[in-house]
Design a protein around this motif. Structure first.
Motif, PDB file in Angstrom:
ATOM      1  N   VAL A 193     -22.856  12.269  13.809  1.00 24.85           N
ATOM      2  CA  VAL A 193     -24.310  12.168  13.928  1.00 24.85           C
ATOM      3  C   VAL A 193     -24.833  13.394  14.668  1.00 24.85           C
ATOM      4  CG1 VAL A 193     -26.223  10.838  14.880  1.00 24.85           C
ATOM      5  CG2 VAL A 193     -24.211   9.650  13.966  1.00 24.85           C
ATOM      6  N   GLU A 194     -25.849  14.037  14.110  1.00 21.43           N
ATOM      7  CA  GLU A 194     -26.459  15.171  14.802  1.00 21.43           C
ATOM      8  C   GLU A 194     -27.303  14.674  15.970  1.00 21.43           C
ATOM      9  OE1 GLU A 194     -29.308  19.101  14.104  1.00 21.43           O
ATOM     10  OE2 GLU A 194     -28.742  17.846  12.401  1.00 21.43           O
ATOM     11  N   LEU A 195     -27.115  15.330  17.137  1.00 22.63           N
ATOM     12  CA  LEU A 195     -27.871  14.963  18.332  1.00 22.63           C
ATOM     13  C   LEU A 195     -28.942  15.977  18.680  1.00 22.63           C
ATOM     14  CD1 LEU A 195     -24.942  13.748  20.627  1.00 22.63           C
ATOM     15  CD2 LEU A 195     -26.404  12.371  19.131  1.00 22.63           C
ATOM     16  N   GLY A 196     -28.617  17.267  18.569  1.00 23.95           N
ATOM     17  CA  GLY A 196     -29.557  18.285  18.996  1.00 23.95           C
ATOM     18  C   GLY A 196     -29.458  19.542  18.169  1.00 23.95           C
ATOM     19  N   HIS A 197     -30.546  20.343  18.187  1.00 29.22           N
ATOM     20  CA  HIS A 197     -30.616  21.582  17.412  1.00 29.22           C
ATOM     21  C   HIS A 197     -31.526  22.553  18.147  1.00 29.22           C
ATOM     22  CE1 HIS A 197     -32.309  23.838  13.684  1.00 29.22           C
ATOM     23  NE2 HIS A 197     -31.227  24.442  14.126  1.00 29.22           N
ATOM     24  N   LEU A 198     -31.079  23.808  18.248  1.00 24.83           N
ATOM     25  CA  LEU A 198     -31.909  24.856  18.843  1.00 24.83           C
ATOM     26  C   LEU A 198     -31.691  26.147  18.070  1.00 24.83           C
ATOM     27  CD1 LEU A 198     -33.827  25.865  21.072  1.00 24.83           C
ATOM     28  CD2 LEU A 198     -31.778  26.474  22.403  1.00 24.83           C
ATOM     29  N   ALA A 199     -32.773  26.657  17.493  1.00 25.95           N
ATOM     30  CA  ALA A 199     -32.758  27.970  16.858  1.00 25.95           C
ATOM     31  C   ALA A 199     -33.672  28.885  17.662  1.00 25.95           C
ATOM     32  CB  ALA A 199     -33.215  27.886  15.404  1.00 25.95           C
ATOM     33  N   GLY A 209     -29.080  28.728  14.018  1.00 28.36           N
ATOM     34  CA  GLY A 209     -28.928  28.509  15.440  1.00 28.36           C
ATOM     35  C   GLY A 209     -27.777  27.591  15.816  1.00 28.36           C
ATOM     36  N   LEU A 210     -27.976  26.816  16.877  1.00 20.73           N
ATOM     37  CA  LEU A 210     -26.965  25.929  17.448  1.00 20.73           C
ATOM     38  C   LEU A 210     -27.264  24.494  17.051  1.00 20.73           C
ATOM     39  CD1 LEU A 210     -24.587  25.468  19.564  1.00 20.73           C
ATOM     40  CD2 LEU A 210     -26.426  25.078  21.236  1.00 20.73           C
ATOM     41  N   ARG A 211     -26.238  23.806  16.552  1.00 19.93           N
ATOM     42  CA  ARG A 211     -26.359  22.369  16.283  1.00 19.93           C
ATOM     43  C   ARG A 211     -25.285  21.628  17.068  1.00 19.93           C
ATOM     44  NH1 ARG A 211     -29.916  20.719  12.039  1.00 19.93           N
ATOM     45  NH2 ARG A 211     -30.742  22.536  10.921  1.00 19.93           N
ATOM     46  N   ILE A 212     -25.670  20.464  17.592  1.00 24.26           N
ATOM     47  CA  ILE A 212     -24.769  19.645  18.405  1.00 24.26           C
ATOM     48  C   ILE A 212     -24.603  18.301  17.714  1.00 24.26           C
ATOM     49  CG2 ILE A 212     -24.341  18.667  20.682  1.00 24.26           C
ATOM     50  CD1 ILE A 212     -26.323  20.732  21.809  1.00 24.26           C
ATOM     51  N   VAL A 213     -23.331  17.899  17.525  1.00 23.45           N
ATOM     52  CA  VAL A 213     -23.017  16.722  16.725  1.00 23.45           C
ATOM     53  C   VAL A 213     -22.100  15.800  17.521  1.00 23.45           C
ATOM     54  CG1 VAL A 213     -21.906  15.897  14.608  1.00 23.45           C
ATOM     55  CG2 VAL A 213     -23.260  18.020  14.580  1.00 23.45           C
ATOM     56  N   SER A 214     -22.419  14.512  17.494  1.00 18.22           N
ATOM     57  CA  SER A 214     -21.519  13.509  18.058  1.00 18.22           C
ATOM     58  C   SER A 214     -20.428  13.202  17.036  1.00 18.22           C
ATOM     59  CB  SER A 214     -22.268  12.224  18.396  1.00 18.22           C
ATOM     60  OG  SER A 214     -21.336  11.192  18.706  1.00 18.22           O
ATOM     61  N   ILE A 215     -19.167  13.297  17.494  1.00 20.51           N
ATOM     62  CA  ILE A 215     -18.035  12.946  16.633  1.00 20.51           C
ATOM     63  C   ILE A 215     -17.305  11.719  17.194  1.00 20.51           C
ATOM     64  CG2 ILE A 215     -17.715  15.255  15.692  1.00 20.51           C
ATOM     65  CD1 ILE A 215     -15.493  15.648  17.822  1.00 20.51           C
ATOM     66  N   ALA A 216     -18.026  10.930  18.006  1.00 19.52           N
ATOM     67  CA  ALA A 216     -17.418   9.731  18.578  1.00 19.52           C
ATOM     68  C   ALA A 216     -16.888   8.823  17.480  1.00 19.52           C
ATOM     69  CB  ALA A 216     -18.439   8.997  19.442  1.00 19.52           C
ATOM     70  N   ASN A 217     -17.639   8.729  16.385  1.00 17.93           N
ATOM     71  CA  ASN A 217     -17.154   8.070  15.177  1.00 17.93           C
ATOM     72  C   ASN A 217     -16.885   9.182  14.168  1.00 17.93           C
ATOM     73  OD1 ASN A 217     -16.636   6.678  12.848  1.00 17.93           O
ATOM     74  ND2 ASN A 217     -18.507   5.432  12.895  1.00 17.93           N
ATOM     75  N   ALA A 218     -15.633   9.585  14.055  1.00 18.09           N
ATOM     76  CA  ALA A 218     -15.312  10.742  13.227  1.00 18.09           C
ATOM     77  C   ALA A 218     -15.670  10.515  11.769  1.00 18.09           C
ATOM     78  CB  ALA A 218     -13.825  11.074  13.353  1.00 18.09           C
ATOM     79  N   ALA A 219     -15.657   9.284  11.319  1.00 15.88           N
ATOM     80  CA  ALA A 219     -15.993   8.992   9.927  1.00 15.88           C
ATOM     81  C   ALA A 219     -17.484   9.087   9.658  1.00 15.88           C
ATOM     82  CB  ALA A 219     -15.488   7.600   9.550  1.00 15.88           C
ATOM     83  N   ALA A 220     -18.297   9.053  10.712  1.00 15.64           N
ATOM     84  CA  ALA A 220     -19.755   9.098  10.544  1.00 15.64           C
ATOM     85  C   ALA A 220     -20.367   9.945  11.659  1.00 15.64           C
ATOM     86  CB  ALA A 220     -20.335   7.687  10.543  1.00 15.64           C
ATOM     87  N   ARG A 274     -29.114  16.169  23.335  1.00 15.43           N
ATOM     88  CA  ARG A 274     -30.298  15.927  22.512  1.00 15.43           C
ATOM     89  C   ARG A 274     -31.421  16.909  22.815  1.00 15.43           C
ATOM     90  NH1 ARG A 274     -29.667  11.036  19.951  1.00 15.43           N
ATOM     91  NH2 ARG A 274     -28.013   9.691  20.795  1.00 15.43           N
ATOM     92  N   ASP A 275     -31.255  17.694  23.869  1.00 15.16           N
ATOM     93  CA  ASP A 275     -32.335  18.601  24.265  1.00 15.16           C
ATOM     94  C   ASP A 275     -31.769  19.919  24.795  1.00 15.16           C
ATOM     95  OD1 ASP A 275     -34.912  19.510  24.820  1.00 15.16           O
ATOM     96  OD2 ASP A 275     -34.913  18.634  26.837  1.00 15.16           O
ATOM     97  N   LEU A 335     -18.096  15.749  21.371  1.00 14.83           N
ATOM     98  CA  LEU A 335     -19.223  16.570  20.933  1.00 14.83           C
ATOM     99  C   LEU A 335     -18.718  17.837  20.254  1.00 14.83           C
ATOM    100  CD1 LEU A 335     -21.593  16.265  24.018  1.00 14.83           C
ATOM    101  CD2 LEU A 335     -21.855  15.130  21.800  1.00 14.83           C
ATOM    102  N   ALA A 336     -19.323  18.152  19.113  1.00 12.65           N
ATOM    103  CA  ALA A 336     -19.025  19.393  18.400  1.00 12.65           C
ATOM    104  C   ALA A 336     -20.253  20.295  18.482  1.00 12.65           C
ATOM    105  CB  ALA A 336     -18.677  19.108  16.948  1.00 12.65           C
ATOM    106  N   TYR A 337     -20.017  21.559  18.797  1.00 11.00           N
ATOM    107  CA  TYR A 337     -21.072  22.559  18.910  1.00 11.00           C
ATOM    108  C   TYR A 337     -20.837  23.599  17.815  1.00 11.00           C
ATOM    109  CZ  TYR A 337     -21.256  20.440  23.557  1.00 11.00           C
ATOM    110  OH  TYR A 337     -21.328  19.541  24.604  1.00 11.00           O
ATOM    111  N   LEU A 338     -21.855  23.816  16.971  1.00 10.02           N
ATOM    112  CA  LEU A 338     -21.711  24.737  15.855  1.00 10.02           C
ATOM    113  C   LEU A 338     -22.697  25.888  15.981  1.00 10.02           C
ATOM    114  CD1 LEU A 338     -21.446  21.576  14.442  1.00 10.02           C
ATOM    115  CD2 LEU A 338     -20.566  23.077  12.650  1.00 10.02           C
TER     116      LEU A 338
END
Length: 498
Positions: free
Chosen positions: A212-218, A199-210, A255-256, A190-193
């Motif tokens: 996927v955004e999981l969650g967002h909170l502003a 705000g904060l975005r959370i991204v799955s990097i399980a497949n680094a080539a693709a 995701r939440d 998981l990457a947290y930006l």
């Protein structure tokens, strides 16, 4: 990050309040409520020793000019933009055969600013010559206007460089997000930006080539600049975000994400060691220390205000790195680095400090060990130095003595840095990611790079491209928070991660 000196005359990452009135008057017209009426509103008001008659006839250069905090575009017609904090603004211009003239005023709640640029010569490669004027006025005083001649070259990638060397792009996500990356932290897959107003975005990097955004909170009125990740004893995970407030966000379910606590101050950066968080604001000499062992109910352990430096300059801490309770603090406005023992937070002890130099903007501290010696790194967000290498041993009689320094080029400052052993990894704004070998601290050498900036994209602001990074040596990856492109995942080789 550095406020563009051409427009906002106070340096630092804490952004100014937005203007209440934007004065975009044509250079040949009187501006409504313009406090600078009559000042630098005609090319004749500028020094003209570098002018060449007729040089601007047919001007059609689409370029970025960092020295002027200005960019030009040509899409059927010429357009001119000047930087405004993290963004830029389209401003009118006057173009004749002899001059390209731009004059722009911003009215803020407490002050007004003028920037006026007269270009009166241009080379075939787009290099501009002319003069620039700046004025600043607040409610209590008027500062003298300054005007100086310039030679401003357009910014391009470093000649001869490809997209990357020893680093390649694996995956990317976020090109359709609002502009604004600041930092990234990765835990597992998981990457947290932290992305400023986004705000904060959370991204799955399980497949680094693709990815996927999981969650967002502003959070309302968010300005998520920095973040750290902390876990509680009950197995829950939290993002600690330095924003308009210090926001504690439960990210156990990516995701939440849920805001669960706010600390009532405005931190700029945060460093967490174990479950102790160290916050600094970027605007004053205060370090605020909190116990986050129970993140939903944080407890303040101490608050320390540094004394003035030996030169009488009050520090303004931009960032902090802590190891074993000993903090290395970087000052924004030239004081340099200060080392403080916070092992007893209620009785801090200053172990060493510098007086610094006013032309630096010391930005990011980091500690590493090379050849058995502890070294402190101090990044410089001005264009004076990329980073310095200092004696980082608190027991050393030469604590904070300079062992070496590294710089790439004058045109582009660095932003954040991290280190593992003799490898230093930099998020270098428009110069992307740079990897430097400091095995010999007196002679650092760049050994790898990746250019995240795509020429022709972005704004006139200096805050572009690579803002923050995180490292994954086990998978030989560098994660990049990029202002325009979002999250980039770079793969390194054994040169990057030996």
């Amino acid at each position: 990050m550095r406020i563009a000196a051409s427009l906002v005359l106070v340096l630092g990452c804490s952004e100014p309040a937005p203007p209440t009135t934007l004065v975009d008057a044509a250079p040949d017209a009187g501006a409504i409520d313009d406090p600078f009426t009559g000042r630098f509103d005609d090319p004749a008001d500028f020094p003209r020793t570098s002018c060449r008659a007729g040089a601007l006839a047919g001007f059609a250069h689409a370029e970025l000019y960092p020295a002027l905090a200005m960019r030009t575009t040509v899409d059927g017609a010429l357009a001119t933009y000047v930087a405004r904090s993290l963004d830029d603004v389209l401003v009118p211009h006057q173009l004749t055969a002899d001059d390209l003239f731009v004059r722009h005023v911003e009215l803020y709640p407490q002050h007004a600013e003028l920037i006026a640029i007269d270009v009166c010569d241009v080379d075939a490669d787009g290099t501009l010559r002319g003069a620039i004027a700046r004025c600043l006025e607040d409610a209590s005083s008027t500062f003298p206007c300054t005007a100086s001649e310039f030679v401003a070259s357009p910014l391009h990638r470093i000649a001869g460089e490809s997209d990357g060397e020893h680093l390649s792009l694996v995956g990317e996500l976020g090109g359709d997000w609002p502009r604004g990356s600041s930092n990234v932290r990765v835990v597992g897959d998981l990457a947290y930006l932290s992305r400023l107003e986004d705000g904060l975005r959370i991204v799955s990097i399980a497949n680094a080539a693709a990815p996927v955004e999981l969650g967002h909170l502003a959070v309302p009125n968010d300005f998520a600049n920095d973040l750290a990740i902390v876990s509680s004893s009950d197995g829950r995970r939290y993002a600690v975000v330095a924003s308009t407030f210090a926001n504690i966000i439960d990210v156990t379910d990516p995701r939440d994400p849920q805001l669960v606590a706010q600390l009532p101050f405005n931190p700029h950066t945060v460093f967490v060691e174990g479950t102790t968080a160290y916050f600094v604001t970027g605007g004053n000499a205060v370090v605020s220390i909190w116990d986050l062992s129970a993140p939903r109910t944080p407890k303040r352990l101490a608050q320390w205000t540094a004394p003035d430096s030996p030169t009488g300059i009050p520090p303004a801490w931009h960032d902090v790195y802590v190891t074993g309770g000993i903090a290395y603090l970087s000052d924004m406005f030239g004081v340099g680095m200060v080392v403080v023992d916070f092992r007893d937070p209620t009785q801090p002890i200053v172990l060493g400090g510098e007086t610094g130099a006013s032309d630096h903007l010391w930005h990011t501290p980091w500690l590493t060990t090379v050849g058995g010696k502890r070294l402190a790194l101090d990044g410089d967000e001005s264009t004076v130095t990329g980073f310095r290498i200092l004696d980082g041993d608190p027991a050393s009689p030469t604590l904070l003595a300079t062992r070496g320094e590294w710089k790439l080029r004058d045109e582009v400052p660095a932003h954040d840095l991290m280190a593992i052993g003799a490898r230093v990894y930099l998020a270098h704004y428009r110069d992307g990611v740079r990897v430097v070998d400091i095995s010999n601290p007196a002679s650092p050498q760049q050994i790898a790079y990746y250019n995240t900036w795509i020429e022709g994209t972005g704004t006139a602001s200096g805050f572009e491209a690579a803002f923050g990074i995180d490292l994954d040596p086990a998978r030989k990856r560098i994660y990049v928070a990029d202002a325009t492109r979002g999250l980039l995942i770079l793969q390194g080789d054994t040169t990057v991660f030996p």
